[in-house]
Scaffold this active site. Structure first.
Site, PDB file in Angstrom:
ATOM      1  N   LYS A  86      29.727 -55.438   9.609  1.00 57.81           N
ATOM      2  CA  LYS A  86      28.508 -55.129   8.851  1.00 57.81           C
ATOM      3  C   LYS A  86      28.361 -56.126   7.710  1.00 57.81           C
ATOM      4  CE  LYS A  86      26.410 -51.174   6.374  1.00 57.81           C
ATOM      5  NZ  LYS A  86      26.652 -49.773   5.945  1.00 57.81           N
ATOM      6  N   SER A 161      23.144 -46.486   7.527  1.00 61.08           N
ATOM      7  CA  SER A 161      22.745 -47.855   7.256  1.00 61.08           C
ATOM      8  C   SER A 161      23.431 -48.873   8.164  1.00 61.08           C
ATOM      9  CB  SER A 161      23.059 -48.192   5.802  1.00 61.08           C
ATOM     10  OG  SER A 161      24.461 -48.109   5.558  1.00 61.08           O
ATOM     11  N   SER A 185      26.826 -43.299   7.035  1.00 61.82           N
ATOM     12  CA  SER A 185      26.363 -44.537   7.660  1.00 61.82           C
ATOM     13  C   SER A 185      27.210 -45.094   8.798  1.00 61.82           C
ATOM     14  CB  SER A 185      26.179 -45.620   6.612  1.00 61.82           C
ATOM     15  OG  SER A 185      24.985 -45.369   5.924  1.00 61.82           O
TER      16      SER A 185
END
Ligand code: GLN
Length: 495
Positions: A86, A161, A185
């Site tokens: 990420k 997210s 997330s």
């Protein structure tokens, strides 16, 4: 590449890739090339990545192949295995944007602890994955670079997210991916994309080099094909780190040994079903599917018990005060003075900071900064921030009490399946409600995993399993037993 290797591409587990590499059935360069080709083909549709690091990936793949050809043993189970990170995880010499214009051109001078551990284990980094700006959101629609799309239906969100990481694994673009979970997330996008997503205990994995959103809640966790692979990745990243004072000196067990020894049985495991996890807003299909999954756990030997977590109704409100409060403080550093974007023009320092922050933060980040600053301001602190912290203590206590009676807790990860792109962007409250079942674990600091357990209208549904502090082994054992008996985690979208 041999036929056997071709047969399972692109949905290969870490251990399948490990076996093929060790047997010399494929080279890491072969596999890496195939993933990069697949990314070139699918990225226009899925947009899971912010940066693809193809040359670098091929170089580390060849490095593994050279060592393998010279007869060297692999550095770890992850050696030569392609993965992604990420874009809030700091990577040396590789752009790290956090989905924000603030860091559009930011190239960090060091690796965070998790990237460093994975890279030194030999994992091959395919690229950085898209996310909501500074990890604030539940759909990736808050990324400055545009949303990622759900591989099961590209008109829908992948969740957030860490939506790019979940979409990458679900679309077969890499064997695993690392995300972060502050309020859900990792678990929520795993649920929406039909993959396995683990949030470890707060303090289990170092946060050094994770760009902070809400420091008392943030944890890094893996997206994988199954619970066994999650155990493998956790083994590589868990453990104390002198660079993160909140990482805990708790021994890291061999999670994979626990799974091997359990043999897929849940005999003697007490599974709690919280009464509060079946409330208003839960889609009937999600409720039915998750209940069916819980019955499957009973068939595997688990004992089911009803439990109650009475402060659950206050969790979302407490989270949406504490997380923005911490964010408002953490995001003060983006003033254009030290690094990142700086507004053009010959401005004095105040005007420069104002122009920088006005241009380079998106609307949701600005909303959080305002909410958080308000909650922390003199006169409102006691009514909001302090009250939220008190509620947090009560929530943590609910879990401690429940875990006196049961070993794990189960319920839905999300109230609904993946929603349509654009359907909640104008209604922040609706968006926040998506986190209702995931935020309590962050407030309590406990570990949680989401695993695929069925579909509604062709869209994946996730079963959430929560455990005691530092009992990742306990929740992974339940997840692994479920996956040994079912094949929901082996269903993949037609792409
Ligand atoms: N959706 C939640 C939020 O927007 C959680 C985000 C996260 O876990 N990073 O705050």
């Amino acid at each position: 590449m041999s036929d056997t290797a071709l047969a399972s591409f692109p949905y290969q587990t870490i251990r399948e890739v490990r076996e093929m590499l060790d047997a010399g059935a494929v080279t890491s360069e072969d596999i890496t090339t195939r993933y990069l080709d697949r990314m070139s083909a699918l990225e226009p549709e899925i947009a899971a990545f912010t940066t693809v690091s193809g040359d670098r990936a091929l170089q580390s793949a060849r490095d593994f192949d050279t060592r393998h050809a010279a007869g060297e043993a692999p550095k770890s189970t992850l050696d030569g295995v392609p993965m992604s990170l990420k874009d809030v995880l700091i990577t040396k010499d590789l752009r790290t944007t956090c989905g924000s214009r603030q860091l559009e051109a930011f190239v960090p001078p060091f690796d965070g602890t998790v990237p460093a551990r994975l890279l030194s284990a030999g994992a091959v980094l395919l690229g950085k994955t898209n996310c909501d700006e500074f990890a604030m959101g539940s759909s990736t629609e808050n990324s400055a670079w545009g949303p990622s799309r759900n591989p099961w239906d590209t008109a829908r969100v992948p969740g957030g997210s860490s939506g790019g990481s979940a979409a990458a694994v679900a679309a077969g673009m890499g064997v695993f991916s690392l995300g972060t979970d502050t309020g859900g997330s990792v678990r929520q996008p795993a649920s929406l994309c039909g993959v396995t997503g683990l949030k470890p205990t707060y303090g289990r994995v170092s946060r050094f080099g994770l760009v902070a959103f809400a420091s008392s809640l943030d944890q890094i966790g893996p997206f994988t094909m199954d619970a066994y692979d999650a155990a493998l990745v956790l083994e590589a990243i868990a453990g104390i780190d002198p660079l993160d004072s909140t990482s805990q000196p708790v021994a890291v067990p061999s999670y994979t040994d626990v799974l091997k020894q359990s043999g897929g049985s849940l005999e003697g495991v007490r599974v709690g079903i919280p009464a509060e996890f079946w409330g208003e807003g839960l889609q009937p299909e999600v409720s039915e599917t998750v209940r069916a999954a819980i019955h499957q756990l009973r068939r595997l030997g688990a004992e089911l018990r009803e439990v109650t977590l009475p402060h659950t109704p206050y969790a979302l409100a407490a989270y949406y005060i504490i997380a923005p409060a911490e964010a408002s403080s953490n995001l003060a550093r983006y003033d254009g003075m030290k690094y990142g974007y700086r507004a053009p023009g010959n401005l004095n320092s105040i005007d420069s900071m104002l122009a920088t922050r006005d241009f380079a933060f998106g609307p949701e980040v600005k909303r959080r900064i305002m909410l958080g600053t308000y909650a922390l301001s003199a006169g409102y602190y006691d009514a909001y921030y302090k009250k939220a912290q008190q509620v947090r203590t009560l929530i943590a206590r609910d879990y401690t009490q429940a875990f006196e009676e049961v070993d794990v807790l189960v319920g839905p990860t999300c109230p609904s399946v993946a929603f349509a792109l654009g359907s909640k962007v104008d209604d922040p409250l609706e968006m926040y409600l998506n986190d209702v079942y995931t935020v309590p674990a962050n407030l309590a600091g406990i570990p949680g995993v989401s695993i695929p357990c069925g579909f509604a209208s062709g869209l994946p549904i996730g079963l959430q399993i929560l455990g005691k502090h530092f009992d990742e082994a306990g929740i992974l054992k339940v997840a692994h037993a479920y996956q040994t008996a079912t094949d929901w985690h082996k269903q993949h979208p037609a792409l």
